[in-house]
Design a protein around this motif. Structure first.
Motif, PDB file in Angstrom:
ATOM      1  N   ARG A  85       0.830  -1.211   0.000  1.00 23.20           N
ATOM      2  CA  ARG A  85       0.000   0.000   0.000  1.00 23.20           C
ATOM      3  C   ARG A  85       0.861   1.255   0.000  1.00 23.20           C
ATOM      4  O   ARG A  85       0.574   2.227  -0.710  1.00 23.20           O
ATOM      5  N   GLY A  86       1.928   1.240   0.792  1.00 25.25           N
ATOM      6  CA  GLY A  86       2.807   2.396   0.850  1.00 25.25           C
ATOM      7  C   GLY A  86       3.469   2.686  -0.490  1.00 25.25           C
ATOM      8  O   GLY A  86       3.534   3.836  -0.939  1.00 25.25           O
ATOM      9  N   ARG A  87       3.959   1.649  -1.141  1.00 28.68           N
ATOM     10  CA  ARG A  87       4.611   1.846  -2.438  1.00 28.68           C
ATOM     11  C   ARG A  87       3.609   2.296  -3.499  1.00 28.68           C
ATOM     12  O   ARG A  87       3.940   3.133  -4.349  1.00 28.68           O
ATOM     13  N   LEU A  88       2.409   1.755  -3.466  1.00 28.68           N
ATOM     14  CA  LEU A  88       1.386   2.147  -4.444  1.00 28.68           C
ATOM     15  C   LEU A  88       0.990   3.611  -4.252  1.00 28.68           C
ATOM     16  O   LEU A  88       0.750   4.329  -5.229  1.00 28.68           O
ATOM     17  N   ARG A  89       0.937   4.060  -3.003  1.00 31.62           N
ATOM     18  CA  ARG A  89       0.642   5.476  -2.757  1.00 31.62           C
ATOM     19  C   ARG A  89       1.699   6.375  -3.388  1.00 31.62           C
ATOM     20  O   ARG A  89       1.390   7.387  -4.015  1.00 31.62           O
ATOM     21  N   GLN A  90       2.954   5.978  -3.225  1.00 32.64           N
ATOM     22  CA  GLN A  90       4.051   6.779  -3.776  1.00 32.64           C
ATOM     23  C   GLN A  90       3.997   6.826  -5.303  1.00 32.64           C
ATOM     24  O   GLN A  90       4.478   7.776  -5.916  1.00 32.64           O
TER      25      GLN A  90
END
Length: 575
Positions: free
Chosen positions: A70-75
């Motif tokens: 989720r964190g990488r997709l947000r970025q």
């Protein structure tokens, strides 16, 4: 925008990111950038309009891995794509449809299988110790994820927990199920079973779920169990929009029902499937990659890794083999070596000691404490469950409610200073130092936040990390089992206990069990970026030991034959 998403990917990763329609199978070796490839694939698909963000479901196996996705997709601008574990996805669907299909609220989830099994033992008047109850809980899980009834389990030839005979073990499993039904409870495996049953028996539920999720991405696909595969098939229906990513050489949870069969058979199961191999290792230096390749040479599904210069300008160091007289000497030798590495400039958080069983941790903790090196035991009390961390998050959240134009560093540090943090760590060990290390780990997240992050956004992210148990990095050496180290990496890794009875473990006797031990060692080796030290001791609990058979497979010869020198407590040889 789409071109910027593809920039920086190597040729093979780019193939993954550009192949937006399934079926796709990515065979990704350790350190080859698989998470980078699939997150860029998802973001590229959203950016080009191939996927609607809420119509794609990214699946993985741990809350930590889901939080990282989720964190990488947000970025990457794809923050609306749901990334969940199989269990959380099934639980969400079950909670939504249960009132419509069954009526009333969904049953409560079991908090502890062992506790209910203890009640089952009391009902059956069986004397069962705590260790046996834990092993029985594992048998409950294995039976269900493998798709076996209790009758089929009885004929599976499984080793029986503790001193139970087959009749007693079967009675315990049946009474466990009876007690759950009486108390209207579901365990984690029941969540998957019930969700699958609802999809099979209720066409309108299946239709609604398949309308919601049209595309699927499954990370760590080598860890999928038959039950999880059944659920995935039901989510897909007759569609083929599936991308799976995995590495057969990292299948280390077969004891819990995981099977690489689904990964290795993907191409034959889906006609015309695109199969992409990622073999350029960006993590480890060439000598470490060579060691890993030797261990897995000629194993089914093994990839041949090629080092891509991850170690930068640091000279490549051949793996060390160090032999010690006993376990305490081994632990002290490792602690002294770590102390010297830190004094030479290595950061404690870049060093890990990975062992086969939890019992190995005690002497390592003692030895590290004796030389004044801070350590963190992964898998003990979880970071976000520590009272100091809970208080800090509560204070940060309260302070973030007020609008502030102050820099994020000042806002966060002001709150943490009130709880005992300072820029200079306290001297020595003890509770004060321990609290400082926890607060400093939270402070370290400020440096990782994007420049425009507000105080409120920072605490929102912190709460999500807390919910997903996505722990920050602490300024301490990591102690962890090989199983819990999966998915992590460090600059310097120590692998103690490379002797028969530990790696491979004593109860691994069959070809399949030994092969799993080999894969477990492979995972340990490939956690290291720059430096790898392998150790073993000649004596344990006053009994002689033999060096692990795997040492010969990876090409590390007998120290005496190699003309070894003799350090303080052991002998070192470089291959």
């Amino acid at each position: 925008m789409t071109q910027s998403l593809l920039a920086g990917l190597d040729d093979d990763q780019r193939v993954v990111a550009e192949t937006l329609r399934g079926p796709v199978c990515v065979l990704a070796g350790a350190g080859t950038g698989k998470t980078r490839a699939i997150t860029h694939r998802i973001a590229h698909g959203v950016a080009t309009g191939t996927y609607a963000a809420n119509r794609l479901l990214a699946l993985t196996f741990t809350n930590r891995a889901a939080a990282e996705l989720r964190g990488r997709l947000r970025q990457l601008g794809a923050g609306n794509v749901p990334a969940k574990t199989f269990h959380s996805a099934a639980l969400s669907q079950l909670g939504y449809f249960w009132p419509q299909v069954v009526g009333g609220d969904m049953p409560r989830l079991v908090e502890s299988k062992a506790r209910i099994l203890g009640h089952a033992a009391e009902r059956l008047k069986l004397g069962v110790d705590t260790a046996t109850l834990r092993d029985l809980a594992a048998e409950v899980e294995w039976r269900k994820v493998s798709g076996r009834s209790i009758e089929q389990y009885a004929g599976a030839g499984r080793p029986l927990p503790g001193r139970l005979d087959l009749e007693q073990a079967v009675a315990m499993l049946q009474t466990y199920e009876d007690l759950k039904d009486e108390r209207r409870q579901l365990d984690f495996e029941d969540v998957l079973l019930s969700c699958a049953g609802m999809l099979e028996q209720e066409p309108r539920v299946a239709l609604q779920v398949r309308e919601q999720y049209r595309f699927f991405v499954v990370d760590e696909y080598q860890d999928v169990s038959p039950l999880q595969q059944q659920l995935l098939d039901l989510w897909l229906g007759d569609r083929r929009e599936l991308c799976v990513v995995g590495d057969a050489s990292q299948t280390i949870f077969s004891f819990a029902g995981a099977s690489s069969t689904f990964l290795l058979g993907f191409g034959s199961r889906y006609d015309g499937a695109q199969v992409v191999r990622l073999e350029r290792n960006y993590r480890s230096s060439q000598p470490i990659v060579t060691t890993a390749n030797r261990l897995m040479r000629d194993r089914p599904g093994a990839l041949t890794l090629k080092a891509a210069g991850a170690a930068g300008d640091v000279p490549a160091v051949d793996p060390d083999l160090v032999r010690y007289q006993g376990d305490m000497a081994e632990a002290r030798g490792i602690a002294q070596s770590i102390l010297l590495r830190i004094e030479a400039g290595s950061r404690p958080e870049d060093i890990a000691v990975l062992y086969r069983v939890n019992a190995q941790a005690a002497v390592l903790e003692t030895a590290l404490s004796d030389v004044g090196v801070s350590y963190h035991v992964r898998g003990s009390t979880r970071f976000f469950d520590r009272p100091e961390v809970k208080r800090a998050i509560l204070a940060l959240r309260g302070a973030s409610v007020s609008v502030s134009d102050e820099p994020l560093f000042k806002s966060v540090s002001d709150v943490l200073r009130s709880l005992g943090w300072s820029q200079i760590p306290p001297d020595g060990q003890g509770a004060v130092r321990s609290t400082w290390e926890l607060l400093n780990a939270l402070m370290g997240l400020v440096d990782q936040a994007p420049p425009s992050t507000t105080f409120r956004q920072f605490t929102d992210e912190l709460l999500e990390r807390q919910a997903g148990q996505h722990e920050p990095t602490m300024q301490a050496v990591t102690l962890a089992t090989l199983h819990s180290a999966k998915g992590l990496e460090w600059d310097e890794v120590y692998l103690p206990g490379l002797s028969e009875g530990l790696i491979p473990i004593s109860y691994a006797r069959s070809f399949e069990q030994i092969d799993e031990e080999r894969r477990l060692l492979y995972v340990g080796i490939t956690r290291a970026r720059r430096r790898l030290t392998i150790t073993w001791s000649e004596e344990g609990q006053r009994r002689p030991r033999e060096r692990s058979r795997f040492l010969q497979e990876i090409g590390i010869r007998n120290p005496d034959a190699a003309g070894a020198r003799s350090p303080a407590a052991g002998r070192t040889a470089r291959r």
